[in-house]
Design an enzyme around this catalytic site. Sequence first.
Site, short mmCIF file in Angstrom:
data_model
loop_
_atom_site.label_atom_id
_atom_site.label_comp_id
_atom_site.label_asym_id
_atom_site.label_seq_id
_atom_site.Cartn_x
_atom_site.Cartn_y
_atom_site.Cartn_z
N SER A 113 -5.37 -9.74 -7.02
CA SER A 113 -5.36 -9.18 -5.95
C SER A 113 -4.17 -9.83 -4.92
O SER A 113 -3.55 -9.06 -4.00
CB SER A 113 -6.55 -9.65 -5.11
OG SER A 113 -7.85 -9.21 -5.95
N HIS A 134 -1.63 -3.11 -8.51
CA HIS A 134 -2.79 -3.50 -7.86
C HIS A 134 -3.78 -2.45 -7.69
O HIS A 134 -3.28 -1.35 -6.91
CB HIS A 134 -2.34 -4.23 -6.45
CG HIS A 134 -3.59 -4.52 -5.91
ND1 HIS A 134 -3.69 -4.34 -4.36
CD2 HIS A 134 -4.58 -5.44 -5.91
CE1 HIS A 134 -4.90 -4.57 -3.77
NE2 HIS A 134 -5.52 -5.28 -4.84
N GLU A 146 -0.88 0.06 -5.90
CA GLU A 146 0.50 -0.66 -5.88
C GLU A 146 1.14 -1.04 -6.74
O GLU A 146 0.55 -1.84 -7.72
CB GLU A 146 0.36 -1.55 -4.72
CG GLU A 146 -0.43 -1.19 -3.36
CD GLU A 146 -0.95 -2.43 -2.59
OE1 GLU A 146 -0.16 -2.62 -1.66
OE2 GLU A 146 -2.10 -2.56 -2.69
N ASN A 185 -3.50 -5.23 1.23
CA ASN A 185 -4.19 -6.24 1.82
C ASN A 185 -3.60 -7.08 3.05
O ASN A 185 -4.39 -7.43 3.67
CB ASN A 185 -4.56 -7.18 0.68
CG ASN A 185 -5.78 -6.93 -0.26
OD1 ASN A 185 -6.72 -6.36 0.46
ND2 ASN A 185 -5.73 -6.91 -1.52
#
Length: 311
Positions: A113, A134, A146, A185
Amino acid sequence: MTEKPVMAVIGAGLMGAGIALVFAAAGHRVALFDAMAEARATALPRIRDNLKAIALDPVAAARVTLHAQLATAVADVDFVIEAAPEDLALKQELFAEIEDAAKPAAVLASNTSVIPITSIIQRLRNKARALGTHWWNPPYLVPLVEVIRTVETSDAAVEATLKLLASVGKIAVEVRKDVPGFIGNRLQHALWREAVALVADGVCDAKTVDDVVKASFGARLAVLGPLENADLVGTDLTRSIHNYVLAALDRSTAASPYLDRLVEQGRLGFKSGEGFRKWTPEQQAALRERVTNHLRASFGAPVSAGSDDVG
Ligand SMILES: NC(=O)c1ccc[n+]([C@@H]2O[C@H](COP(=O)([O-])OP(=O)(O)OC[C@H]3O[C@@H](n4cnc5c(N)ncnc54)[C@H](O)[C@@H]3O)[C@@H](O)[C@H]2O)c1
């Protein structure tokens, strides 16, 4: 028909089983390794249930083989995706084992993550074939992956990964620098930092933050990205707004003391029945159902089931 790349997924938890589902549904053979017997025992039933839930044929789960040994899982595959727990030392150890057992040409990816890919692959002899992929939860409903390159990742590995992901119905984007949080994120937590600050500063309560987002720009976000929006209203207006408001936004470089207090008080969210807000079991179930229904309605099945023999 050319043979589809054979996959190995390391870790059969929430993400690993979901990633295995995506490839199996698209006709790929998938070797799924987990160190825990319990995870191995439940992986195929979970994959079948989730295939059914998105209206795909559960027979695709037959393309997934479970492995109790990492070396046998990765021995003969073209791509390895690691989805083990978020622990740097564990991931480094797994990548060293994967490199020893996988074919030299196999692409090696981590689904971390937030841990920099560069740290995870530190011990690899050949770093050119390693990168990040990701995915988002649940992997079979959220379209984005990603693809993160490090300074050592080869163009060939990035291109092969982008092509593979597109072929199974994902929206695959390249992240050109291995920055913490990648793209999604970073954006998400820039918003969450300000959301916590608004509550901590007494501007509004937590429900109001959520209501404001859902009833305004959140309602547009799936079809209007922030920079499309900036162009739509004009870069001149955007500059003017930034010059008035940016200095007033939260710029903390660590979690808010407000968040620290919630955690210290045991207000951990759904798992304790209260976080920013109180949650009865019925409210939790309703929220989960609302999100799943929204994702299913928006994105449906990732890709139609492959036609290969699944026996
Ligand atoms: N949950 C999310 O929303 C999400 C989203 C994107 C990325 N990720 C990342 O994906 C990875 C997996 O997360 P998850 O949510 O699936 O966790 P999870 O706990 O559901 O699954 C992890 C699995 O790894 C297994 N495992 C433990 N030790 C292992 C080992 N030595 N070798 C192989 N498998 C081992 C566990 O038994 C478990 O089945 C993490 O790096 C996480 O940060 C999670």
